[in-house]
Design a protein around this motif. Structure first.
Motif, PDB file in Angstrom:
ATOM      1  N   GLN A 204      -2.908  -2.026  -7.486  1.00 39.35           N
ATOM      2  CA  GLN A 204      -4.205  -1.349  -7.356  1.00 39.35           C
ATOM      3  C   GLN A 204      -4.287  -0.741  -5.963  1.00 39.35           C
ATOM      4  OE1 GLN A 204      -7.020  -0.802  -9.531  1.00 39.35           O
ATOM      5  NE2 GLN A 204      -7.372   0.583  -7.807  1.00 39.35           N
ATOM      6  N   GLU A 205      -4.600   0.541  -5.911  1.00 35.75           N
ATOM      7  CA  GLU A 205      -4.745   1.219  -4.626  1.00 35.75           C
ATOM      8  C   GLU A 205      -6.037   2.022  -4.627  1.00 35.75           C
ATOM      9  OE1 GLU A 205      -2.204   4.028  -1.503  1.00 35.75           O
ATOM     10  OE2 GLU A 205      -1.417   3.602  -3.507  1.00 35.75           O
ATOM     11  N   PHE A 206      -6.759   1.961  -3.497  1.00 35.96           N
ATOM     12  CA  PHE A 206      -7.935   2.787  -3.269  1.00 35.96           C
ATOM     13  C   PHE A 206      -7.650   3.687  -2.073  1.00 35.96           C
ATOM     14  CE2 PHE A 206      -9.716  -1.093  -5.222  1.00 35.96           C
ATOM     15  CZ  PHE A 206     -10.367  -0.527  -6.313  1.00 35.96           C
ATOM     16  N   GLN A 207      -7.926   4.978  -2.245  1.00 34.74           N
ATOM     17  CA  GLN A 207      -7.682   5.950  -1.179  1.00 34.74           C
ATOM     18  C   GLN A 207      -8.958   6.723  -0.874  1.00 34.74           C
ATOM     19  OE1 GLN A 207      -4.628   8.619  -2.507  1.00 34.74           O
ATOM     20  NE2 GLN A 207      -3.068   7.027  -2.751  1.00 34.74           N
ATOM     21  N   LEU A 208      -9.074   7.101   0.386  1.00 33.29           N
ATOM     22  CA  LEU A 208     -10.111   8.032   0.821  1.00 33.29           C
ATOM     23  C   LEU A 208      -9.428   9.118   1.627  1.00 33.29           C
ATOM     24  CD1 LEU A 208     -13.053   8.974   1.228  1.00 33.29           C
ATOM     25  CD2 LEU A 208     -13.146   7.473   3.248  1.00 33.29           C
ATOM     26  N   VAL A 209      -9.524  10.353   1.158  1.00 31.54           N
ATOM     27  CA  VAL A 209      -8.895  11.492   1.820  1.00 31.54           C
ATOM     28  C   VAL A 209      -9.975  12.517   2.115  1.00 31.54           C
ATOM     29  CG1 VAL A 209      -7.151  13.309   1.646  1.00 31.54           C
ATOM     30  CG2 VAL A 209      -6.753  11.094   0.547  1.00 31.54           C
ATOM     31  N   GLY A 210     -10.148  12.856   3.406  1.00 36.07           N
ATOM     32  CA  GLY A 210     -11.225  13.775   3.727  1.00 36.07           C
ATOM     33  C   GLY A 210     -11.065  14.464   5.059  1.00 36.07           C
TER      34      GLY A 210
ATOM     35  N   ALA B 105       5.688 -12.435  -6.553  1.00 45.46           N
ATOM     36  CA  ALA B 105       5.412 -11.848  -5.247  1.00 45.46           C
ATOM     37  C   ALA B 105       4.035 -11.212  -5.264  1.00 45.46           C
ATOM     38  CB  ALA B 105       6.472 -10.806  -4.893  1.00 45.46           C
ATOM     39  N   LYS B 106       3.400 -11.215  -4.095  1.00 49.61           N
ATOM     40  CA  LYS B 106       2.122 -10.546  -3.910  1.00 49.61           C
ATOM     41  C   LYS B 106       2.145  -9.836  -2.570  1.00 49.61           C
ATOM     42  CE  LYS B 106      -0.687 -13.709  -6.696  1.00 49.61           C
ATOM     43  NZ  LYS B 106      -1.869 -14.624  -6.719  1.00 49.61           N
ATOM     44  N   ALA B 107       1.430  -8.704  -2.509  1.00 49.95           N
ATOM     45  CA  ALA B 107       1.347  -7.948  -1.264  1.00 49.95           C
ATOM     46  C   ALA B 107      -0.052  -7.380  -1.111  1.00 49.95           C
ATOM     47  CB  ALA B 107       2.380  -6.823  -1.246  1.00 49.95           C
ATOM     48  N   TYR B 108      -0.529  -7.358   0.139  1.00 50.13           N
ATOM     49  CA  TYR B 108      -1.832  -6.798   0.469  1.00 50.13           C
ATOM     50  C   TYR B 108      -1.636  -5.854   1.653  1.00 50.13           C
ATOM     51  CZ  TYR B 108      -2.934 -11.353  -1.670  1.00 50.13           C
ATOM     52  OH  TYR B 108      -2.973 -12.460  -2.490  1.00 50.13           O
TER      53      TYR B 108
ATOM     54  N   GLY C 141      -6.797   3.700   3.138  1.00 50.19           N
ATOM     55  CA  GLY C 141      -6.576   3.070   1.851  1.00 50.19           C
ATOM     56  C   GLY C 141      -6.432   1.566   1.918  1.00 50.19           C
ATOM     57  N   LEU C 142      -6.629   0.950   0.753  1.00 49.49           N
ATOM     58  CA  LEU C 142      -6.400  -0.476   0.539  1.00 49.49           C
ATOM     59  C   LEU C 142      -5.423  -0.608  -0.621  1.00 49.49           C
ATOM     60  CD1 LEU C 142     -10.083  -1.789   0.734  1.00 49.49           C
ATOM     61  CD2 LEU C 142      -8.322  -1.992   2.516  1.00 49.49           C
ATOM     62  N   TYR C 143      -4.542  -1.610  -0.539  1.00 45.67           N
ATOM     63  CA  TYR C 143      -3.488  -1.723  -1.543  1.00 45.67           C
ATOM     64  C   TYR C 143      -3.267  -3.190  -1.909  1.00 45.67           C
ATOM     65  CZ  TYR C 143       1.096  -1.246  -3.759  1.00 45.67           C
ATOM     66  OH  TYR C 143       2.137  -1.280  -4.650  1.00 45.67           O
TER      67      TYR C 143
END
Length: 723
Positions: free
Chosen positions: A343-349, A396-399, A360-362
């Protein structure tokens, strides 16, 4: 940034060409190319990355349907199938990569399908239906792409549903009973929705005839499909859903003995490509099944574009490989299951005319299961016995959180971009392994955690509308892990993370009103805590231990040139140079005479050819007049790769040596032919036209060396109808 908006973007064309028919037919200028390498659409010429892009037209030109087909076409990028599985790819960029495919060791080159990270190299050789573009980002991408991109990143971008209804059908046939069918159906815009269905199926008989039971070596049946749906929920919100699958069935490639060190063993061993072969006990097929779902929601807001990318992928693979070359020998049977969620959240502006930002958060998680059963002839009777029987479970997990901001000061007329970025990542991994043959103490389990902050700084200055230069310092890291092929003593503790710092200078330029483009980059990379496998005994090559062996320095350059020589005739030349050397390589093999010593002078940076290049000519001209006008396109391409080694250190390092080779490909197509309301395209193509013999992979097995060779000359015809 608003600077130099009229500047043409030409380099993606430079190696792989994104030149449209209209650009060549109408004038001497090359067309602008748009890419999404920095999470936003931008001109490739304004993107300060050593970047290659393969358009849909060039994918057709080179017959590319999967990532393995890109091998040899991108300088300073090597792509090689893993020995046990042709669907698993070993990818190196600028001398950085990972030459294994296990589920507990990450790759150094990140691969993404429509923004979804593909964690395993297993299955990367399978077809991807309906590719629109491939972007190859050379060099560390630690800020925007994050973990496991110390070598670079590759974006596979699929075609989105169109607003108009359409159907196309392509059928291809060729030698060795090759055939392929590709069907595309566009629903067109229906209310707020548009959909697209793509299905591809192909088969061929392989190029090494099996003289025993079973199919020919390398023969395969492949299927791939994709369903994409776009929902324009409002003027500001778009939702894209896609499901894809890919299947491969057929025997693995044939490893033929090339040299024997034991009198009487493999008396017919040859360094020349064999047209026939067999396995003791008959040839068995392997199977690979991959599927994935993705959901992308894009929302245009007052502060920028907010994007959510959700992905779920799973794979199953059953492998049968035999290195005996017809005699009883080392045989491998592996079953792998893996699934992942991200899951990824992006903000581009933008903030005014001078500031651009990406944030972003991942989150990522995966589970894996590997079961391997190996047999081999065991002295003194050389009867076949089990030599390994292991089971590995892993998760595995990644943040991560990341951000990048670009400032274009007005004082310099917005010609200067100053970009600062950073990414903080936490990786967690656990693994459990048991081996009924080698783990006399029983099952082992362990878990560990790694974290890293990767900053980056880029200065990009546009000297004119046609010339810009950039300087950048970039860092990246690859998480630690566990080695599923380990000895009992080598499973714990885990190997640690590795780190990369890269310094790069680049230029992007166009000349004579965009008739010529010349782009270049030079780089110096410092590679620390390298994760490398060490084999203690080639007779038990299925046992390896992974260590952080030391450091390396890598220097190199990339040069990409494209020119319209005369109306309709375009030349592209791309060259890569890599000088990769170990500074420190500590031998950590237990009991080795050089244990604990720095053996850097005896080691080779794997898959790091010093020179490689590709050169091509493409000619286009209109045929006919008025409504009966068609387009004739003819292309001829040559790619060459220098000698290299498939491993870093081995007691028989020459068993992993791969000589230089060059391949010639050609294609002639007539498109745009009208048959009523239907459009017809016919293309004749050939690959490896001079029938070059070259090794794809070579391996030492103690008593002998073995290798498999690349595909001989192939040729065929494509017929495509579009309604």
């Amino acid at each position: 940034m608003t600077k130099i908006l009229g500047r043409r973007s030409l380099l993606a064309t430079a190696v792989c060409g994104l030149v449209s028919t209209g650009a060549i037919a109408n004038d001497l200028a090359l067309e602008e190319v748009l890419v999404t390498a920095e999470k936003r659409e931008s001109s490739l010429q304004d993107t300060p990355i050593s970047l290659l892009a393969f358009s849909n037209e060039r994918l057709d030109r080179f017959g590319i349907t999967d990532l393995a087909d890109v091998a040899g076409l991108a300088p300073n990028v090597t792509i090689t199938p893993f020995p046990n599985s042709r669907s698993s790819l070993v990818i190196f960029m600028r001398g950085v990569g990972n030459n294994d495919s296990q589920t507990t060791q990450d790759a150094a080159v990140g691969v993404y399908i429509d923004g979804v990270y593909v964690a395993r190299s297993i299955g990367l050789g399978s077809d991807v239906a309906d590719l629109e573009r491939i972007e190859v980002l050379r060099g560390p991408q630690g800020t925007l792409y994050g973990r496991n991109t110390t070598g670079g990143a590759i974006n596979l971008i699929t075609a989105k549903p169109a607003d108009e209804f359409g159907v196309s059908q392509k059928v291809s046939v060729g030698n060795r009973d090759y055939w392929q069918s590709l069907t595309k159906i566009e629903s067109g815009k229906v209310g707020q929705f548009a959909g697209k269905f793509t299905y591809m199926e192909s088969a061929h008989d392989g190029w090494v005839k099996n003289t025993g039971s079973g199919d020919n070596f390398g023969a395969e049946d492949k299927k791939a499909g994709r369903v994409a749906v776009r929902w324009d929920a409002s003027e500001s919100v778009t939702v894209d859903y896609a499901y894809d699958f890919s299947e491969i069935e057929g025997p693995q490639q044939y490893y033929q003995p090339t040299e024997s060190f034991v009198p009487g063993l493999y008396p017919n061993a040859s360094d020349q490509r064999s047209e026939t072969g067999s396995w003791s006990g008959g040839v068995k097929p392997s199977n690979t099944d991959i599927s994935g779902h993705s959901l992308t929601v894009t929302w245009d807001t007052a502060v920028g574009t907010v994007k959510s990318i959700t992905g779920y992928r799973e794979l199953e693979e059953s492998i049968e490989q035999n290195y005996g070359g017809g005699a009883p020998g080392f045989a491998v049977s592996v079953d792998i299951d893996q699934d992942q969620f991200s899951q990824e959240f992006q903000l581009v502006g933008d903030a005014g005319a001078n500031i651009r930002y990406v944030a972003g958060l991942y989150y990522f998680e995966e589970d894996g299961l590997e079961e391997e059963f190996d047999t081999a002839p065991v002295p003194p009777t050389f009867a076949i016995f089990p030599v390994e029987d292991r089971t590995i479970k892993s998760d595995a997990k990644a943040y991560a959180a990341y951000g990048q901001i670009t400032w274009s000061p007005e004082a310099l007329e917005q010609r200067l971009d100053v970009t600062l970025g950073g990414r903080y990542t936490v990786d967690k991994r656990s693994a459990t392994k048991d081996s009924s043959v080698y783990f006399v103490g029983g099952e082992q389990s362990d878990s560990d955690e790694w974290s890293n902050f990767n900053p980056s700084l880029t200065l990009d200055y546009a000297w004119s509308d046609d010339l810009s230069t950039y300087a950048k310092v970039v860092t990246a890291y690859k998480a630690g892990g566990y080695n599923v092929r380990s000895t009992e003593a080598g499973f714990q503790p885990p190997f640690d993370e590795e780190n990369m710092t890269s310094f790069e200078l680049g230029m992007k330029s166009s000349w004579l009103n965009n008739r010529i483009t010349a782009n270049a980059s030079v780089f110096h990379a410092e590679y620390e805590d390298m994760q490398l496998q060490q084999v203690t005994n080639n007779a038990t090559i299925f046992l390896t231990d992974v260590y952080n062996v030391g450091e390396a320095e890598i220097d190199g350059l990339e040069l990409d040139v494209m020119a319209v020589l005369v109306p309709g005739l375009t030349m592209q030349l791309s060259y890569g140079y890599t000088d990769a050397d170990f500074v420190e390589y500590i031998d950590q093999r237990n009991g080795a005479p050089t244990q604990g010593q720095n053996i850097a002078d005896q080691a080779e940076m794997p898959y790091a050819p010093e020179h490689n290049y590709t050169i091509g000519l493409e000619y286009q001209r209109a045929v006919g007049t008025g409504a009966n006008t068609s387009m004739l396109t003819a292309s001829l391409d040559y790619s060459w790769t220098d000698e290299r080694y498939g491993t870093a250190f081995n007691d028989d390092i020459e068993g992993y040596f791969l000589d230089d080779y060059g391949v010639v490909n050609g294609r002639v197509a007539l498109s745009g032919m009208s048959i009523g309301s239907t459009e017809l395209e016919v293309a004749f193509w050939g690959r490896n036209l001079d029938d070059e013999e070259y090794k794809v992979h070579s391996i030492s097995l103690g008593a002998y060396q073995s290798a498999y060779f690349g595909e001989p000359k192939s040729y065929g015809v494509d017929v495509k109808l579009s309604f």
